[in-house]
Write a protein that holds these residues in place. Sequence first.
Motif, PDB file in Angstrom:
ATOM      1  N   LYS A  26      26.558  35.037  31.443  1.00  0.00           N
ATOM      2  CA  LYS A  26      27.317  33.934  30.838  1.00  0.00           C
ATOM      3  C   LYS A  26      28.806  34.272  30.787  1.00  0.00           C
ATOM      4  O   LYS A  26      29.646  33.413  31.056  1.00  0.00           O
ATOM      5  N   LYS A  27      29.128  35.512  30.475  1.00  0.00           N
ATOM      6  CA  LYS A  27      30.532  35.930  30.451  1.00  0.00           C
ATOM      7  C   LYS A  27      31.156  35.833  31.833  1.00  0.00           C
ATOM      8  O   LYS A  27      32.268  35.339  31.994  1.00  0.00           O
ATOM      9  N   TYR A  31      34.275  33.410  33.052  1.00  0.00           N
ATOM     10  CA  TYR A  31      35.475  33.913  33.724  1.00  0.00           C
ATOM     11  C   TYR A  31      35.708  33.196  35.048  1.00  0.00           C
ATOM     12  O   TYR A  31      36.836  32.854  35.393  1.00  0.00           O
ATOM     13  N   VAL A  32      34.641  32.961  35.806  1.00  0.00           N
ATOM     14  CA  VAL A  32      34.765  32.267  37.091  1.00  0.00           C
ATOM     15  C   VAL A  32      35.282  30.851  36.876  1.00  0.00           C
ATOM     16  O   VAL A  32      36.170  30.379  37.610  1.00  0.00           O
ATOM     17  N   ILE A  33      34.777  30.163  35.875  1.00  0.00           N
ATOM     18  CA  ILE A  33      35.227  28.792  35.583  1.00  0.00           C
ATOM     19  C   ILE A  33      36.691  28.788  35.179  1.00  0.00           C
ATOM     20  O   ILE A  33      37.471  27.952  35.638  1.00  0.00           O
ATOM     21  N   VAL A  34      37.086  29.724  34.331  1.00  0.00           N
ATOM     22  CA  VAL A  34      38.485  29.792  33.894  1.00  0.00           C
ATOM     23  C   VAL A  34      39.406  30.063  35.081  1.00  0.00           C
ATOM     24  O   VAL A  34      40.451  29.415  35.230  1.00  0.00           O
ATOM     25  N   PHE A  36      38.830  29.361  38.219  1.00  0.00           N
ATOM     26  CA  PHE A  36      38.843  28.164  39.056  1.00  0.00           C
ATOM     27  C   PHE A  36      39.762  27.092  38.483  1.00  0.00           C
ATOM     28  O   PHE A  36      40.539  26.470  39.213  1.00  0.00           O
ATOM     29  N   VAL A  37      39.686  26.870  37.170  1.00  0.00           N
ATOM     30  CA  VAL A  37      40.548  25.868  36.534  1.00  0.00           C
ATOM     31  C   VAL A  37      42.014  26.258  36.682  1.00  0.00           C
ATOM     32  O   VAL A  37      42.861  25.422  37.032  1.00  0.00           O
ATOM     33  N   LEU A  38      42.345  27.501  36.433  1.00  0.00           N
ATOM     34  CA  LEU A  38      43.734  27.949  36.590  1.00  0.00           C
ATOM     35  C   LEU A  38      44.207  27.824  38.029  1.00  0.00           C
ATOM     36  O   LEU A  38      45.329  27.386  38.283  1.00  0.00           O
ATOM     37  N   TYR A  39      43.350  28.171  38.979  1.00  0.00           N
ATOM     38  CA  TYR A  39      43.703  28.046  40.396  1.00  0.00           C
ATOM     39  C   TYR A  39      43.979  26.581  40.746  1.00  0.00           C
ATOM     40  O   TYR A  39      44.946  26.272  41.436  1.00  0.00           O
ATOM     41  N   THR A  40      43.131  25.684  40.251  1.00  0.00           N
ATOM     42  CA  THR A  40      43.312  24.261  40.527  1.00  0.00           C
ATOM     43  C   THR A  40      44.612  23.751  39.933  1.00  0.00           C
ATOM     44  O   THR A  40      45.345  22.997  40.583  1.00  0.00           O
ATOM     45  N   ILE A  41      44.920  24.158  38.722  1.00  0.00           N
ATOM     46  CA  ILE A  41      46.152  23.713  38.068  1.00  0.00           C
ATOM     47  C   ILE A  41      47.378  24.247  38.807  1.00  0.00           C
ATOM     48  O   ILE A  41      48.347  23.520  39.020  1.00  0.00           O
TER      49      ILE A  41
END
Length: 75
Positions: A26-27, A31-34, A36-41
């Motif tokens: 889960k951790k 981290y992967v989601i965070v 990905f979101v930062l990369y997209t932004i």
Amino acid sequence: MDRLAGLRKGPKQGINGEAGAVVQAKKIALYVIVVFVLYTIITSPARAADLVQVGFEGVSSAAQGVGDFMSELVK
């Protein structure tokens, strides 16, 4: 006696550590989601802003629907 020692490790580790592995997974997923979101932004801020706006419009629409439903229940 070894089985009792495994039970004393606590609820997160269990006998074989499966629960600990789930927590670790889960951790890593978070981290992967965070990342990905930062990369997209960073790579496409205009598209990211559009997606956030669509999300807020969806939440607003859902809240409006719930409010309409509650209003009809009261009538």
